[in-house]
Design a protein around this motif. Structure first.
Motif, PDB file in Angstrom:
ATOM      1  N   ALA A   1      56.871  25.871  55.478  1.00  0.00           N
ATOM      2  CA  ALA A   1      55.978  24.408  56.043  1.00  0.00           C
ATOM      3  C   ALA A   1      54.427  24.911  55.509  1.00  0.00           C
ATOM      4  O   ALA A   1      54.051  26.030  56.049  1.00  0.00           O
ATOM      5  N   ALA A   2      53.292  23.963  55.199  1.00  0.00           N
ATOM      6  CA  ALA A   2      52.113  24.560  55.079  1.00  0.00           C
ATOM      7  C   ALA A   2      51.867  24.394  55.778  1.00  0.00           C
ATOM      8  O   ALA A   2      51.514  23.256  56.931  1.00  0.00           O
ATOM      9  N   HIS A   3      50.617  25.606  56.115  1.00  0.00           N
ATOM     10  CA  HIS A   3      49.511  25.272  57.232  1.00  0.00           C
ATOM     11  C   HIS A   3      48.099  24.611  56.410  1.00  0.00           C
ATOM     12  O   HIS A   3      47.131  24.957  56.077  1.00  0.00           O
ATOM     13  N   VAL A   4      48.196  23.390  57.973  1.00  0.00           N
ATOM     14  CA  VAL A   4      47.545  22.632  57.321  1.00  0.00           C
ATOM     15  C   VAL A   4      45.495  22.441  58.514  1.00  0.00           C
ATOM     16  O   VAL A   4      46.292  22.339  58.943  1.00  0.00           O
ATOM     17  N   PRO A   5      44.671  22.794  57.839  1.00  0.00           N
ATOM     18  CA  PRO A   5      43.920  22.981  58.875  1.00  0.00           C
ATOM     19  C   PRO A   5      43.879  21.685  59.879  1.00  0.00           C
ATOM     20  O   PRO A   5      44.041  20.235  59.310  1.00  0.00           O
ATOM     21  N   HIS A   6      43.389  22.263  60.843  1.00  0.00           N
ATOM     22  CA  HIS A   6      43.997  21.087  62.273  1.00  0.00           C
ATOM     23  C   HIS A   6      43.238  19.505  62.525  1.00  0.00           C
ATOM     24  O   HIS A   6      43.288  18.435  62.245  1.00  0.00           O
ATOM     25  N   TYR A   7      42.031  19.696  61.413  1.00  0.00           N
ATOM     26  CA  TYR A   7      41.117  19.024  61.635  1.00  0.00           C
ATOM     27  C   TYR A   7      41.393  18.137  60.491  1.00  0.00           C
ATOM     28  O   TYR A   7      40.445  16.837  60.418  1.00  0.00           O
ATOM     29  N   LEU A   8      41.702  18.214  59.769  1.00  0.00           N
ATOM     30  CA  LEU A   8      42.303  17.335  58.041  1.00  0.00           C
ATOM     31  C   LEU A   8      44.258  16.477  58.377  1.00  0.00           C
ATOM     32  O   LEU A   8      44.660  16.225  57.204  1.00  0.00           O
ATOM     33  N   ALA A   9      44.754  16.808  59.488  1.00  0.00           N
ATOM     34  CA  ALA A   9      46.410  17.028  59.990  1.00  0.00           C
ATOM     35  C   ALA A   9      46.624  15.374  59.989  1.00  0.00           C
ATOM     36  O   ALA A   9      47.150  15.433  59.332  1.00  0.00           O
ATOM     37  N   GLN A  10      45.157  14.741  60.119  1.00  0.00           N
ATOM     38  CA  GLN A  10      45.510  13.034  59.966  1.00  0.00           C
ATOM     39  C   GLN A  10      45.737  12.474  58.565  1.00  0.00           C
ATOM     40  O   GLN A  10      45.466  10.972  58.186  1.00  0.00           O
ATOM     41  N   ALA A  11      45.067  13.518  57.887  1.00  0.00           N
ATOM     42  CA  ALA A  11      44.307  12.699  56.499  1.00  0.00           C
ATOM     43  C   ALA A  11      44.855  13.210  55.230  1.00  0.00           C
ATOM     44  O   ALA A  11      46.527  14.208  55.613  1.00  0.00           O
ATOM     45  N   ARG A  12      45.132  12.500  54.346  1.00  0.00           N
ATOM     46  CA  ARG A  12      46.309  13.074  53.078  1.00  0.00           C
ATOM     47  C   ARG A  12      45.438  14.285  52.319  1.00  0.00           C
ATOM     48  O   ARG A  12      44.115  13.688  51.778  1.00  0.00           O
TER      49      ARG A  12
END
Length: 306
Positions: A193-204
């Motif tokens: 599971a890659a850790h994605v910055p929460h403010y970019l979670a809805q973007a590609r």
């Protein structure tokens, strides 16, 4: 009681599968921040273009009313229908090493039967290792290397990945259930599971896909293509950096995340990446500033897909 799982899929016996191949799998429908897992699956499918060797009966597995497939209306008639597919493809890496990729929508029903059907394929092809992958939102900045949470059916498959927490109860998924059931049947499975910055979670967010590809390569020994994802990641990173520069508020919050991240890295902390002695910025603090960015990204994705 599980009905005959063999009725749930068809295998193309005309395409030989080399015994001992790796199986990668990702299902759309569960948590996938930054569409990290979907990006990897799409990228491998497009870059390597292999034949379908097994196909599942989506009419029995998918709830069409909850996830309606797209249809095209042309003037005075229905012109096209994008039928959902849940398939296994046979692909080859840069060294011509064969591997399998199972992708499609996450089944809405008959989970146990589906999992048993996949196990039958794993045993039929003598799969040596199965790997699942997706993205999760985390309180981390996009300006630092992305972390990865790893889990597996055997501890030595995880290696030196950092353990972030000991126990938690979360909503289940077919990917997780498949890992659990395969492990109990004696098969090796690892998940990332890659850790994605929460403010970019809805973007590609292609950088998260690149992070997953790196973990997959290290776990499997496969040599997978990265050029298209790397180019996409550079473009998105440039645009995100521009958005940050143009907003003092966003820059301040990202700076706080950077300080928090660096503090834990310097201390070589074990456990959560979230610092207890620093206030944690919420997603809402960034959402208003990034709304325009996300809308622009979605618009570009729609144009690229049309």
């Amino acid at each position: 009681m599980v009905a005959d799982p063999g009725e749930l899929y068809e295998v193309d016996s005309g395409v030989p599968v080399v015994d001992g191949a790796v199986l990668l799998y990702h299902f759309d429908g569960f948590i996938d921040a930054g569409t990290a897992g979907r990006s990897v699956a799409d990228h491998l499918t497009e870059a390597l273009d292999g034949p379908v060797v097994a196909r599942f009966d989506v009419d029995r597995l998918i709830d069409y009313r909850s996830r309606r497939p797209t249809m095209t209306y042309a003037g005075d008639r229905w012109d096209d229908y994008e039928a959902p597919e849940l398939v296994v493809r046979l692909l080859h890496d840069a060294d011509e090493t064969p591997f399998l990729l199972l992708t499609g929508p996450e089944p809405d029903r008959e989970w146990e039967r589906f999992v048993t059907a996949v196990r039958h394929l794993v045993e039929r092809w003598q799969v040596r290792l199965s790997v699942n992958f997706h993205g999760i939102p985390m309180g981390v900045p996009h300006t630092r290397p992305l972390g990865v949470t790893a889990h597996a059916t055997r501890a030595d498959l995880v290696g030196d990945y950092q353990v972030l927490f000991n126990e938690a109860q979360i909503p289940g998924s077919v990917a997780a259930l498949l890992e659990l059931r395969l492990g109990r049947a004696g098969h090796d499975v690892v998940g990332f599971a890659a850790h994605v910055p929460h403010y970019l979670a809805q973007a590609r967010y292609p950088s998260a896909g690149l992070t997953l590809l790196d973990s997959i390569e290290r776990a499997t020994g496969l040599r997978l293509p990265t050029d298209a994802l790397r180019d996409a990641a550079r473009q998105v990173d440039v645009e995100v950096d521009r958005q940050v520069r143009e907003s003092a508020e966003v820059a301040e919050v990202v700076g706080a995340l950077e300080r928090q991240y660096d503090a834990f890295t310097a201390a070589n902390a074990r456990g959560s990446l979230l610092a207890e002695d620093m206030p944690m910025p919420t997603a809402d603090e960034l959402a208003s500033q990034f709304e325009k960015f996300l809308a622009e990204q979605q618009g570009r994705n729609d144009q690229n897909e049309s």
